[in-house]
Enzyme design. Structure first.
Site, PDB file in Angstrom:
ATOM      1  N   ASP A   1      63.281  13.896  66.520  1.00 14.71           N
ATOM      2  CA  ASP A   1      64.396  13.361  65.762  1.00 14.71           C
ATOM      3  C   ASP A   1      65.223  12.492  66.707  1.00 14.71           C
ATOM      4  O   ASP A   1      65.495  12.891  67.838  1.00 14.71           O
ATOM      5  CB  ASP A   1      65.257  14.524  65.235  1.00 14.71           C
ATOM      6  CG  ASP A   1      65.709  14.296  63.809  1.00 14.71           C
ATOM      7  OD1 ASP A   1      66.417  13.310  63.581  1.00 14.71           O
ATOM      8  OD2 ASP A   1      65.360  15.120  62.941  1.00 14.71           O
TER       9      ASP A   1
ATOM     10  N   ASP B   1      67.614   9.319  62.465  1.00 14.86           N
ATOM     11  CA  ASP B   1      68.704   9.846  61.647  1.00 14.86           C
ATOM     12  C   ASP B   1      69.664   8.738  61.195  1.00 14.86           C
ATOM     13  O   ASP B   1      70.124   7.953  62.042  1.00 14.86           O
ATOM     14  CB  ASP B   1      69.462  10.879  62.500  1.00 14.86           C
ATOM     15  CG  ASP B   1      70.404  11.742  61.697  1.00 14.86           C
ATOM     16  OD1 ASP B   1      69.937  12.467  60.809  1.00 14.86           O
ATOM     17  OD2 ASP B   1      71.622  11.681  61.967  1.00 14.86           O
TER      18      ASP B   1
ATOM     19  N   GLU C   1      65.595   7.201  58.476  1.00 14.83           N
ATOM     20  CA  GLU C   1      66.304   7.853  57.368  1.00 14.83           C
ATOM     21  C   GLU C   1      67.405   6.909  56.895  1.00 14.83           C
ATOM     22  O   GLU C   1      68.263   6.521  57.695  1.00 14.83           O
ATOM     23  CB  GLU C   1      66.919   9.182  57.828  1.00 14.83           C
ATOM     24  CG  GLU C   1      67.466   9.973  56.644  1.00 14.83           C
ATOM     25  CD  GLU C   1      68.653  10.870  56.984  1.00 14.83           C
ATOM     26  OE1 GLU C   1      68.907  11.812  56.236  1.00 14.83           O
ATOM     27  OE2 GLU C   1      69.344  10.610  57.990  1.00 14.83           O
TER      28      GLU C   1
ATOM     29  N   HIS D   1      65.585  19.459  55.251  1.00 14.34           N
ATOM     30  CA  HIS D   1      66.636  20.401  55.668  1.00 14.34           C
ATOM     31  C   HIS D   1      68.000  20.088  55.063  1.00 14.34           C
ATOM     32  O   HIS D   1      68.950  20.838  55.283  1.00 14.34           O
ATOM     33  CB  HIS D   1      66.725  20.414  57.192  1.00 14.34           C
ATOM     34  CG  HIS D   1      67.193  19.092  57.731  1.00 14.34           C
ATOM     35  ND1 HIS D   1      66.427  17.945  57.660  1.00 14.34           N
ATOM     36  CD2 HIS D   1      68.353  18.717  58.317  1.00 14.34           C
ATOM     37  CE1 HIS D   1      67.101  16.943  58.183  1.00 14.34           C
ATOM     38  NE2 HIS D   1      68.273  17.381  58.588  1.00 14.34           N
ATOM     39  N   ASP D   2      68.133  18.960  54.362  1.00  9.45           N
ATOM     40  CA  ASP D   2      69.412  18.591  53.738  1.00  9.45           C
ATOM     41  C   ASP D   2      69.391  18.750  52.223  1.00  9.45           C
ATOM     42  O   ASP D   2      70.398  18.478  51.565  1.00  9.45           O
ATOM     43  CB  ASP D   2      69.729  17.107  54.011  1.00  9.45           C
ATOM     44  CG  ASP D   2      70.009  16.801  55.474  1.00  9.45           C
ATOM     45  OD1 ASP D   2      70.492  17.702  56.186  1.00  9.45           O
ATOM     46  OD2 ASP D   2      69.742  15.650  55.883  1.00  9.45           O
TER      47      ASP D   2
HETATM   48  O1  TEU Z   1      71.623  13.288  57.095  1.00  7.33           O
HETATM   49  C1  TEU Z   1      72.264  12.199  56.548  1.00  7.33           C
HETATM   50  C2  TEU Z   1      72.718  12.209  55.141  1.00  7.33           C
HETATM   51  O2  TEU Z   1      73.086  11.167  54.662  1.00  7.33           O
HETATM   52  C3  TEU Z   1      72.814  13.374  54.265  1.00  7.33           C
HETATM   53  O3  TEU Z   1      71.623  13.951  53.936  1.00  7.33           O
HETATM   54  C4  TEU Z   1      73.861  14.321  54.751  1.00  7.33           C
HETATM   55  O4  TEU Z   1      73.321  15.281  55.600  1.00  7.33           O
HETATM   56  C5  TEU Z   1      74.573  15.020  53.658  1.00  7.33           C
HETATM   57  O5  TEU Z   1      73.699  15.818  52.948  1.00  7.33           O
HETATM   58  C6  TEU Z   1      75.363  14.081  52.807  1.00  7.33           C
HETATM   59  O6  TEU Z   1      75.940  14.761  51.749  1.00  7.33           O
HETATM   60  C7  TEU Z   1      71.323  13.278  58.451  1.00  7.33           C
HETATM   61  C8  TEU Z   1      70.704  14.598  58.850  1.00  7.33           C
HETATM   62  O7  TEU Z   1      69.490  14.771  58.176  1.00  7.33           O
HETATM   63  C9  TEU Z   1      71.695  15.696  58.577  1.00  7.33           C
HETATM   64  O8  TEU Z   1      71.162  16.962  58.792  1.00  7.33           O
HETATM   65  C10 TEU Z   1      72.890  15.452  59.466  1.00  7.33           C
HETATM   66  O9  TEU Z   1      73.895  16.363  59.148  1.00  7.33           O
HETATM   67  C11 TEU Z   1      73.437  14.035  59.314  1.00  7.33           C
HETATM   68  O10 TEU Z   1      72.444  13.030  59.276  1.00  7.33           O
HETATM   69  C12 TEU Z   1      74.316  13.704  60.483  1.00  7.33           C
HETATM   70  O11 TEU Z   1      73.551  13.601  61.643  1.00  7.33           O
END
Ligand code: TEU
Length: 567
Positions: free
Chosen positions: A103, A199, A258, A331-332
């Site tokens: 990552d 990310d 992403e 994971h989100d």
């Molecule tokens: O996620 C970015 C993102 O835009 C979203 O998925 C966010 O986590 C959130 O759900 C918005 O409501 C990335 C990573 O995948 C996430 O785990 C991190 O928290 C984020 O960036 C910050 O680094």
């Protein structure tokens, strides 16, 4: 075993498995997953047959956002192990024919990163310009609730953090920042890693002057997102990164950006191989469809035809130029089967398999999020203490300060909290699901007794074995990895159907998104009489379609036919 002798677009027939290390497997009993836990379970990935392991952050970090707040890009957090463990993981994965993608979190660092420590130390520090410092903040809100600016005592100025206050944003227009990132990336590639998942990489270009955002009803803060998402210089920065980091790299690699909010037109530019930016992007349209007007935790109803229309549009729009990444969850995001399938015990396995059938036969590179291959579900959270994620916790706190009782927040949190995806992987039906011998950092889901790897790996008919079959199909069948896509029956309320074709081979994918049996429109099956069912959620599904034209509830089948066929 790995071969380096592959075309640049080798990832077109690859499947990626995402490990969120904190929740994958704990080897030392401290309740937190670690690198040795990943090493110990590599056989699981090998059995599944995946080509790439994407490892969520294991770098040195205060763990404010579970490692997405990095304080040393070249160190491993002791929570997860050592650099030697990481080297061993890379070596062992390679030995099993699995590449490893790290990552890359460079929109922001941790506030404990030495760059930020220096930057905040005085107004004339050399690294002051590496972060956004202002005497007066603009009106932007943070994506994790509250303002996007934090006042720093030392110099009396405010710094920008789109995410938590421990995640200050880097200034990408500063050439020294970009050089430092490129150097760090080359260091990891030289160490043996095979690429990066980047990310929020489409947020790195901030608008000059940082203008105020629009203020919406019900939100005290201005909207930063429309102003920071996918600005033109992101293309320049990614192209420069390609030239500086990958252009002379002599082994196969994979890059995935992403990109929340990215449109398909933008994605085509980012993934056009001729532009040399990234191999593919994670788009968010299909995971934003069930977002209500009140934002992330406001759940709006979503029908299969809406979901299908969206994903098939991406298929069509990236058919000639560019490449899709394909994912149901990560994971989100909530667990796929609970969100897009049917997690009622009667339908759970069938719908988990059917979601897999659709995703893994589309054109693009599929991603499997840990536990998805077991049909793991959302979690019945019930109290504020059940949550661990900073996004959920900040939201609960903010809403409670506004006087909203927790009970009113619970349905949204239960559906959407990122903690749904972060409970431990369910290895066994035994204590702590075989995740740890200690006390897990977040409780294991109560349904681990029914849903676990032990009862599925090597067991015919399991969700796991269905994933294994689909992954094997992508490796063997070029109509899956390289074929064209034809959306079919796009007005059917319950049947998701499409054709794939490559040279003389045709595939027909039929998937039911309903508990009721679906009658397949006869015109879809014309000419497919002698076809072979290459993968199906059950023998009944295959027989039902081929003999009666009926697909049982939540089942799916992939038919193959060689030669010229109608239909
Ligand atoms: O996620 C970015 C993102 O835009 C979203 O998925 C966010 O986590 C959130 O759900 C918005 O409501 C990335 C990573 O995948 C996430 O785990 C991190 O928290 C984020 O960036 C910050 O680094």
């Amino acid at each position: 075993m790995l071969t380096d002798d592959l075309p640049r677009d080798w990832f077109r027939s690859a499947v990626v498995y995402q490990v969120y290390p904190r929740s994958f497997a704990d080897s030392d009993g401290d309740g937190v997953g670690d690198l040795r836990g990943v090493i110990d379970h590599l056989d699981h990935l090998a059995a599944l047959g995946v080509d790439v392991l994407w490892l969520s952050p294991v770098y040195t970090s205060p763990q404010d956002d579970n490692g997405y707040d990095i304080s040393d890009y070249r160190g491993i957090d002791p929570l997860f192990g050592t650099l030697e463990d990481l080297d061993e993981l890379v070596g062992r994965a390679h030995g099993l024919g699995i590449r490893l993608v790290m990552d890359l979190v460079v929109n922001h660092t941790s506030d404990e990163h030495p760059w930020f420590v220096e930057s905040r130390s005085s107004r004339d520090n050399d690294r002051r310009g590496w972060y956004f410092w202002r005497a007066e903040p603009n009106n932007w809100g943070s994506f994790f609730s509250g303002p996007a600016w934090e006042r720093d005592e030392r110099t009396g100025e405010y710094y920008l953090h789109l995410f938590s206050r421990k995640q200050p944003d880097l200034v990408w227009s500063e050439p020294a920042v970009r050089e430092a990132v490129h150097e760090m990336m080359r260091w990891w590639l030289d160490r043996g890693v095979d690429g990066f998942r980047m990310d929020v990489i489409n947020l790195i270009d901030k608008p000059d002057g940082l203008p105020d955002g629009e203020v919406k009803v019900g939100d005290p803060w201005g909207q930063a997102f429309p102003l920071v998402a996918t600005r033109p210089r992101v293309h320049d920065y990614l192209h420069e990164m390609y030239e500086q980091v990958f252009a002379d790299h002599d082994r196969p690699f994979l890059t995935v950006g992403e990109m929340p909010g990215v449109t398909v037109e933008q994605a085509r530019l980012f993934t056009d191989p001729a532009r040399r930016e990234v191999d593919m992007v994670f788009q968010f349209e299909h995971v934003d469809l069930d977002k209500g007007p009140g934002g992330k935790f406001d759940v709006a109803p979503l029908t299969m035809p809406e979901l299908r229309a969206n994903l098939m549009r991406w298929q069509v729009e990236l058919a000639e130029v560019g490449w899709n990444s394909l994912y149901w969850d990560n994971h989100d995001q909530p667990r796929a089967v609970s969100r897009f399938g049917d997690d009622d015990p009667v339908w759970r396995e069938r719908s988990a398999k059917t979601l897999a059938t659709v995703l893994h036969t589309l054109r693009g590179t599929p991603y499997v999020y840990q536990g998805e291959e077991l049909g793991m579900t959302n979690v019945p959270f019930s109290a504020p203490e059940d949550f661990r994620d900073i996004e959920s916790l900040n939201y609960i706190e903010e809403q409670q300060e506004l006087g909203v009782p927790f009970e009113e927040l619970l349905p949204g949190l239960r559906f959407r909290s990122r903690d749904n995806a972060r409970t431990p992987v369910q290895w066994t039906g035994g204590e702590q699901a075989g995740f740890t011998t200690g006390e897990p950092w977040i409780p294991v889901a109560p349904n681990h007794e029914e849903i676990n790897a032990e009862s599925q790996v090597g067991v015919e008919g399991s969700v796991f074995e269905h994933y294994r079959a689909l992954i094997a199909l992508r490796h063997e069948e070029r109509a899956v990895s390289h074929g064209s896509v034809t959306p079919l029956a796009m007005d059917h309320p319950d049947l998701w159907a499409f054709g794939r074709q490559h040279e003389g081979t045709r595939l027909l994918v039929l998937a039911s998104f309903s508990r009721e049996p679906v009658e397949v429109p006869p015109e879809l099956l014309a000419g497919w009489e002698g076809a072979e069912a290459v993968v199906a959620t059950s023998g009944d599904a295959a027989a039902g379609v081929l003999s009666r034209g009926v697909l049982p509830g939540w089942e799916s089948v992939v038919l193959r036919s060689s030669g010229t066929l109608a239909g």
